[in-house]
Design a protein around this motif. Structure first.
Motif, PDB file in Angstrom:
ATOM      1  N   TRP A  55       0.716  -1.010  -0.182  1.00  0.00           N
ATOM      2  CA  TRP A  55      -0.090   0.208  -0.001  1.00  0.00           C
ATOM      3  C   TRP A  55       1.065   1.321   0.070  1.00  0.00           C
ATOM      4  CZ3 TRP A  55      -0.279   3.607   4.080  1.00  0.00           C
ATOM      5  CH2 TRP A  55      -1.212   4.596   3.779  1.00  0.00           C
ATOM      6  N   MET A  56       2.075   1.229   0.816  1.00  0.00           N
ATOM      7  CA  MET A  56       2.869   2.314   0.872  1.00  0.00           C
ATOM      8  C   MET A  56       3.467   2.774  -0.408  1.00  0.00           C
ATOM      9  SD  MET A  56       4.748   2.208   4.583  1.00  0.00           S
ATOM     10  CE  MET A  56       3.819   2.971   6.195  1.00  0.00           C
ATOM     11  N   ALA A  57       3.730   1.901  -1.092  1.00  0.00           N
ATOM     12  CA  ALA A  57       4.255   1.786  -2.617  1.00  0.00           C
ATOM     13  C   ALA A  57       3.316   2.418  -3.538  1.00  0.00           C
ATOM     14  CB  ALA A  57       4.665   0.433  -3.114  1.00  0.00           C
ATOM     15  N   VAL A  58       2.156   2.587  -3.350  1.00  0.00           N
ATOM     16  CA  VAL A  58       1.128   3.300  -4.293  1.00  0.00           C
ATOM     17  C   VAL A  58       0.608   4.481  -3.926  1.00  0.00           C
ATOM     18  CG1 VAL A  58       0.960   1.075  -5.472  1.00  0.00           C
ATOM     19  CG2 VAL A  58      -0.682   1.645  -3.615  1.00  0.00           C
ATOM     20  N   THR A  59       0.783   4.680  -2.389  1.00  0.00           N
ATOM     21  CA  THR A  59       0.055   5.822  -1.944  1.00  0.00           C
ATOM     22  C   THR A  59       1.025   6.945  -1.833  1.00  0.00           C
ATOM     23  OG1 THR A  59      -1.241   6.741  -0.030  1.00  0.00           O
ATOM     24  CG2 THR A  59       0.671   5.564   0.650  1.00  0.00           C
ATOM     25  N   GLU A  60       0.345   8.030  -2.147  1.00  0.00           N
ATOM     26  CA  GLU A  60       1.276   9.369  -2.113  1.00  0.00           C
ATOM     27  C   GLU A  60       2.090   9.826  -0.717  1.00  0.00           C
ATOM     28  OE1 GLU A  60       1.371  13.795  -3.863  1.00  0.00           O
ATOM     29  OE2 GLU A  60      -0.579  13.039  -3.985  1.00  0.00           O
ATOM     30  N   ILE A  61       1.017   9.705   0.254  1.00  0.00           N
ATOM     31  CA  ILE A  61       1.538  10.391   1.586  1.00  0.00           C
ATOM     32  C   ILE A  61       1.103   9.371   2.669  1.00  0.00           C
ATOM     33  CG2 ILE A  61       1.876  12.152   3.320  1.00  0.00           C
ATOM     34  CD1 ILE A  61       0.977  14.079   0.977  1.00  0.00           C
ATOM     35  N   PRO A  62       1.949   8.353   2.997  1.00  0.00           N
ATOM     36  CA  PRO A  62       1.238   7.391   3.975  1.00  0.00           C
ATOM     37  C   PRO A  62       0.867   8.039   5.104  1.00  0.00           C
ATOM     38  CG  PRO A  62       3.213   6.609   3.084  1.00  0.00           C
ATOM     39  CD  PRO A  62       3.303   8.046   2.651  1.00  0.00           C
ATOM     40  N   ASN A  63      -0.488   7.684   5.916  1.00  0.00           N
ATOM     41  CA  ASN A  63      -0.836   8.218   7.086  1.00  0.00           C
ATOM     42  C   ASN A  63      -0.088   7.719   8.091  1.00  0.00           C
ATOM     43  OD1 ASN A  63      -2.270   5.940   8.061  1.00  0.00           O
ATOM     44  ND2 ASN A  63      -3.646   6.348   6.410  1.00  0.00           N
ATOM     45  N   THR A  64       0.086   8.525   9.482  1.00  0.00           N
ATOM     46  CA  THR A  64       0.600   8.130  10.498  1.00  0.00           C
ATOM     47  C   THR A  64       0.170   6.754  11.103  1.00  0.00           C
ATOM     48  OG1 THR A  64       0.939  10.360  10.940  1.00  0.00           O
ATOM     49  CG2 THR A  64       1.358   8.783  12.975  1.00  0.00           C
ATOM     50  N   ASN A  65      -1.085   6.295  11.010  1.00  0.00           N
ATOM     51  CA  ASN A  65      -1.629   5.086  11.579  1.00  0.00           C
ATOM     52  C   ASN A  65      -0.767   3.835  11.127  1.00  0.00           C
ATOM     53  OD1 ASN A  65      -3.395   5.916  13.734  1.00  0.00           O
ATOM     54  ND2 ASN A  65      -4.908   6.263  12.010  1.00  0.00           N
ATOM     55  N   ALA A  66      -0.341   4.188   9.619  1.00  0.00           N
ATOM     56  CA  ALA A  66       0.044   3.073   8.981  1.00  0.00           C
ATOM     57  C   ALA A  66       1.390   2.845   9.364  1.00  0.00           C
ATOM     58  CB  ALA A  66       0.186   3.563   7.447  1.00  0.00           C
ATOM     59  N   TYR A  67       2.146   3.750  10.085  1.00  0.00           N
ATOM     60  CA  TYR A  67       3.468   3.665  10.582  1.00  0.00           C
ATOM     61  C   TYR A  67       3.342   2.808  11.862  1.00  0.00           C
ATOM     62  CZ  TYR A  67       5.658   6.429   6.892  1.00  0.00           C
ATOM     63  OH  TYR A  67       6.203   6.831   5.784  1.00  0.00           O
ATOM     64  N   VAL A  68       2.158   3.200  12.700  1.00  0.00           N
ATOM     65  CA  VAL A  68       1.883   2.393  13.888  1.00  0.00           C
ATOM     66  C   VAL A  68       1.475   0.826  13.649  1.00  0.00           C
ATOM     67  CG1 VAL A  68       0.239   2.502  15.809  1.00  0.00           C
ATOM     68  CG2 VAL A  68       1.241   4.743  14.907  1.00  0.00           C
ATOM     69  N   LEU A  69       0.807   0.638  12.511  1.00  0.00           N
ATOM     70  CA  LEU A  69       0.481  -0.640  12.365  1.00  0.00           C
ATOM     71  C   LEU A  69       1.832  -1.641  12.108  1.00  0.00           C
ATOM     72  CD1 LEU A  69      -2.766  -0.307  10.214  1.00  0.00           C
ATOM     73  CD2 LEU A  69      -2.633  -1.223  12.489  1.00  0.00           C
ATOM     74  N   LEU A  70       2.781  -1.024  11.098  1.00  0.00           N
ATOM     75  CA  LEU A  70       3.650  -1.508  10.894  1.00  0.00           C
ATOM     76  C   LEU A  70       4.556  -1.799  11.935  1.00  0.00           C
ATOM     77  CD1 LEU A  70       5.093   0.035   7.704  1.00  0.00           C
ATOM     78  CD2 LEU A  70       4.315  -2.426   7.858  1.00  0.00           C
ATOM     79  N   ALA A  71       4.743  -0.856  12.873  1.00  0.00           N
ATOM     80  CA  ALA A  71       5.468  -0.855  14.210  1.00  0.00           C
ATOM     81  C   ALA A  71       4.960  -2.244  14.944  1.00  0.00           C
ATOM     82  CB  ALA A  71       5.559   0.375  14.886  1.00  0.00           C
ATOM     83  N   ASN A  72       3.697  -2.222  15.089  1.00  0.00           N
ATOM     84  CA  ASN A  72       3.056  -3.169  16.015  1.00  0.00           C
ATOM     85  C   ASN A  72       3.322  -4.534  15.281  1.00  0.00           C
ATOM     86  OD1 ASN A  72       1.778  -2.284  18.361  1.00  0.00           O
ATOM     87  ND2 ASN A  72       0.758  -0.918  16.786  1.00  0.00           N
ATOM     88  N   GLY A  73       3.183  -4.772  13.923  1.00  0.00           N
ATOM     89  CA  GLY A  73       3.252  -5.949  13.402  1.00  0.00           C
ATOM     90  C   GLY A  73       4.859  -6.437  13.324  1.00  0.00           C
ATOM     91  N   TYR A  74       5.679  -5.611  13.374  1.00  0.00           N
ATOM     92  CA  TYR A  74       7.127  -5.830  13.344  1.00  0.00           C
ATOM     93  C   TYR A  74       7.284  -6.339  14.610  1.00  0.00           C
ATOM     94  CZ  TYR A  74       8.453  -4.460   8.560  1.00  0.00           C
ATOM     95  OH  TYR A  74       8.541  -4.258   7.295  1.00  0.00           O
ATOM     96  N   PHE A  75       7.010  -5.657  15.704  1.00  0.00           N
ATOM     97  CA  PHE A  75       7.062  -6.000  17.039  1.00  0.00           C
ATOM     98  C   PHE A  75       6.611  -7.390  17.516  1.00  0.00           C
ATOM     99  CE2 PHE A  75       5.666  -6.215  21.431  1.00  0.00           C
ATOM    100  CZ  PHE A  75       6.783  -5.957  22.200  1.00  0.00           C
ATOM    101  N   GLN A  76       5.463  -7.941  16.854  1.00  0.00           N
ATOM    102  CA  GLN A  76       4.844  -9.241  17.232  1.00  0.00           C
ATOM    103  C   GLN A  76       5.809 -10.137  16.818  1.00  0.00           C
ATOM    104  OE1 GLN A  76       2.352  -9.930  18.958  1.00  0.00           O
ATOM    105  NE2 GLN A  76       1.866  -7.645  19.327  1.00  0.00           N
ATOM    106  N   LEU A  77       6.541  -9.823  15.326  1.00  0.00           N
ATOM    107  CA  LEU A  77       7.303 -10.786  14.706  1.00  0.00           C
ATOM    108  C   LEU A  77       8.888 -10.588  15.465  1.00  0.00           C
ATOM    109  CD1 LEU A  77       6.613 -10.149  11.029  1.00  0.00           C
ATOM    110  CD2 LEU A  77       5.701 -12.117  12.642  1.00  0.00           C
ATOM    111  N   LYS A  78       8.992  -9.770  16.464  1.00  0.00           N
ATOM    112  CA  LYS A  78      10.089  -9.675  17.126  1.00  0.00           C
ATOM    113  C   LYS A  78      11.559  -8.796  16.277  1.00  0.00           C
ATOM    114  CE  LYS A  78       9.190 -13.447  20.427  1.00  0.00           C
ATOM    115  NZ  LYS A  78       8.865 -12.562  21.288  1.00  0.00           N
ATOM    116  N   ASP A  79      10.920  -8.230  15.580  1.00  0.00           N
ATOM    117  CA  ASP A  79      11.830  -7.591  14.572  1.00  0.00           C
ATOM    118  C   ASP A  79      11.871  -6.028  15.031  1.00  0.00           C
ATOM    119  OD1 ASP A  79      13.368  -6.114  12.803  1.00  0.00           O
ATOM    120  OD2 ASP A  79      12.472  -7.022  10.932  1.00  0.00           O
ATOM    121  N   TYR A  80      12.532  -5.887  16.243  1.00  0.00           N
ATOM    122  CA  TYR A  80      12.687  -4.868  16.994  1.00  0.00           C
ATOM    123  C   TYR A  80      13.265  -3.395  16.249  1.00  0.00           C
ATOM    124  CZ  TYR A  80      11.013  -7.694  21.013  1.00  0.00           C
ATOM    125  OH  TYR A  80      10.401  -8.563  21.625  1.00  0.00           O
TER     126      TYR A  80
END
Length: 449
Positions: free
Chosen positions: A170-195
């Motif tokens: 989604w980030m590859a096709v959206t012009e300006i990613p919203n802040t919540n997207a980065y929060v979601l990514l942060a949570n996802g990576y955290f769950q996968l232990k990619d700190y």
């Protein structure tokens, strides 16, 4: 449902409501046919995103009206009637002219919302994927919005990797990613232990919010704080805790900040923070009150240490174990409050399995000329065993007996003490002194007799 997924659910509820034409510029032509034209974000040779135009098939007016009818039912939570309208649309097209890709995408989009509304997340995902399958004959806005919704649904089902992959798409096709997207990514990576990536993305979210003059959410700071703490980045964790204390003041942040200052061996600030927490009546655990008292003692201010423990015992917060009573006794003694120290030391000795505390208690009794109590306590300690310096305890016992005029008992105690080379010289001096004193007293008795 976890805290992460419940937050995603709230976000979805606000963003995934089906719309007939999602994010596209709508133009009604002379024939009454709706045409959608949208911009697509791509990258030029310099790596910067630029806008391209994607032409999509027309959305016919009669199809628009049917979709609007279904959406009205959905908004009124009449999901059965809404689905019936959609089913009729698909059935009708099998006999007549088929729906074009853009029209079909809108039908699937509405189906997806209906599935989401009844918490059939797998069903919703299935339909949203069908929307994406209509590319490139759908508006870019619809594609972008659907991708973001799909990513959120993956996160909602705790399928972290697919959620991350879709969100990056989604980030590859959206012009300006919203802040919540980065929060979601942060949570996802955290769950996968990619700190590393988790911290990178949550920091982007925090920085963007602060740059916009807004206060980032408490849980965003907490995610970053946890990662820093896990890596022993105490300075960074403290910076975040100071922000949390300022804007989200809670007991746990005060206490954690104090503990982190302790990890950095900064006892001055550790005491200051914990003391401030105590003054706000936020300390309600035995270990925190005991730590505060120990810090007071280390700072050579015994009186507040003793008062803290006294109130803690009274409020039934501080645990009534031997070590805590001993600490209170030591604090009162250092504060020159011997009468308050003795009851604490007595309780400490009674609750201890070893005789060490009775030996210490006996020495305190000896210092305040309570010789009978000293003899009792020292004998209890030596009998119970576990006295670290039994020679010192026997020296004290000998002195207590001497003060009571029980010279034979005193000699016995000093002879036992002399068996330890560390006390031998001092014990022998006392034995000579006893003989001398006994001789002096006998001569006085003869003169008086």
């Amino acid at each position: 449902m976890t805290g992460v997924t419940s937050g995603i659910k709230r976000l979805l509820s606000a963003t995934c409501m089906a719309t007939v034409v999602l994010g596209a510029s709508v133009v009604l032509d002379r024939a009454g046919v709706i045409t959608a034209v949208s911009d697509v974000a791509a990258q030029d040779s310099s790596g910067k995103k630029k806008q391209e135009t994607r032409k999509t098939p027309a959305l016919r007016n009669n199809i628009y009206e049917k979709l609007a009818e279904a959406q009205t039912f959905a908004e009124n939570k009449d999901y059965v009637s809404a689905e019936a309208v959609l089913n009729e649309m698909l059935d009708a097209t099998s006999k007549k002219r088929k729906l074009n890709a853009y029209e079909l995408a809108n039908v699937y989009n509405t189906y997806a919302f209906l599935r989401y509304a009844v918490e059939d997340y797998k069903g919703a995902l299935n339909y949203y994927r069908k929307v994406i399958d209509q590319r490139p004959q759908i508006p870019i806005a619809l594609e972008v919005g659907t991708l973001f919704t799909i990513a959120q649904l993956y996160f909602l089902q705790e399928d972290w990797q697919k959620g991350i992959d879709t969100l990056n798409q989604w980030m590859a096709v959206t012009e300006i990613p919203n802040t919540n997207a980065y929060v979601l990514l942060a949570n996802g990576y955290f769950q996968l232990k990619d700190y590393d990536k988790s911290l990178e993305n949550i920091q982007i979210a925090i920085d963007r919010e602060e740059a916009a003059g807004k206060l980032p959410k408490e849980q965003w700071y907490n995610l970053a704080r946890f990662i820093h703490f896990d890596r022993d980045n105490f300075a960074e964790a403290l910076d975040i805790l100071e922000i949390l204390i300022m804007y989200y003041p809670k007991k746990q942040y005060w206490v954690q900040a104090s503990h982190l200052y302790g990890e950095q061996k900064d006892e001055g600030r550790q005491l200051a923070i914990l003391e401030a927490t105590y003054e706000q009546n936020l300390l309600d655990k035995s270990q925190d009150l005991v730590l505060l008292s120990q810090l007071y003692l280390n700072a050579e201010v015994p009186y507040p240490a003793a008062k803290t423990l006294e109130k803690g015992f009274k409020d039934e917060i501080v645990e009534d174990d031997s070590k805590n009573y001993e600490l209170a006794g030591v604090a009162w003694r250092q504060a020159q409050e011997v009468t308050k120290s003795l009851p604490m030391l007595e309780l400490a000795a009674e609750k201890s399995e070893k005789g060490e505390l009775y030996a210490r208690l006996g020495s305190v009794y000896l210092d305040v000329d309570k010789n009978k109590a000293a003899v009792d306590a020292l004998n209890k300690g030596l009998k119970r065993g576990g006295v670290k310096r039994a020679d010192q305890a026997r020296l004290a016992l000998g002195m207590a007996y001497f003060n009571l005029g029980e010279f034979n008992a005193a000699r016995k105690a000093f002879r036992e003490a002399a068996k330890d080379k560390r006390a031998k010289s001092f014990a022998q001096q006392w034995l000579k002194y006893i003989n001398s004193e006994e001789k002096r007293l006998n001569e006085i008795a003869k003169e008086l007799g």
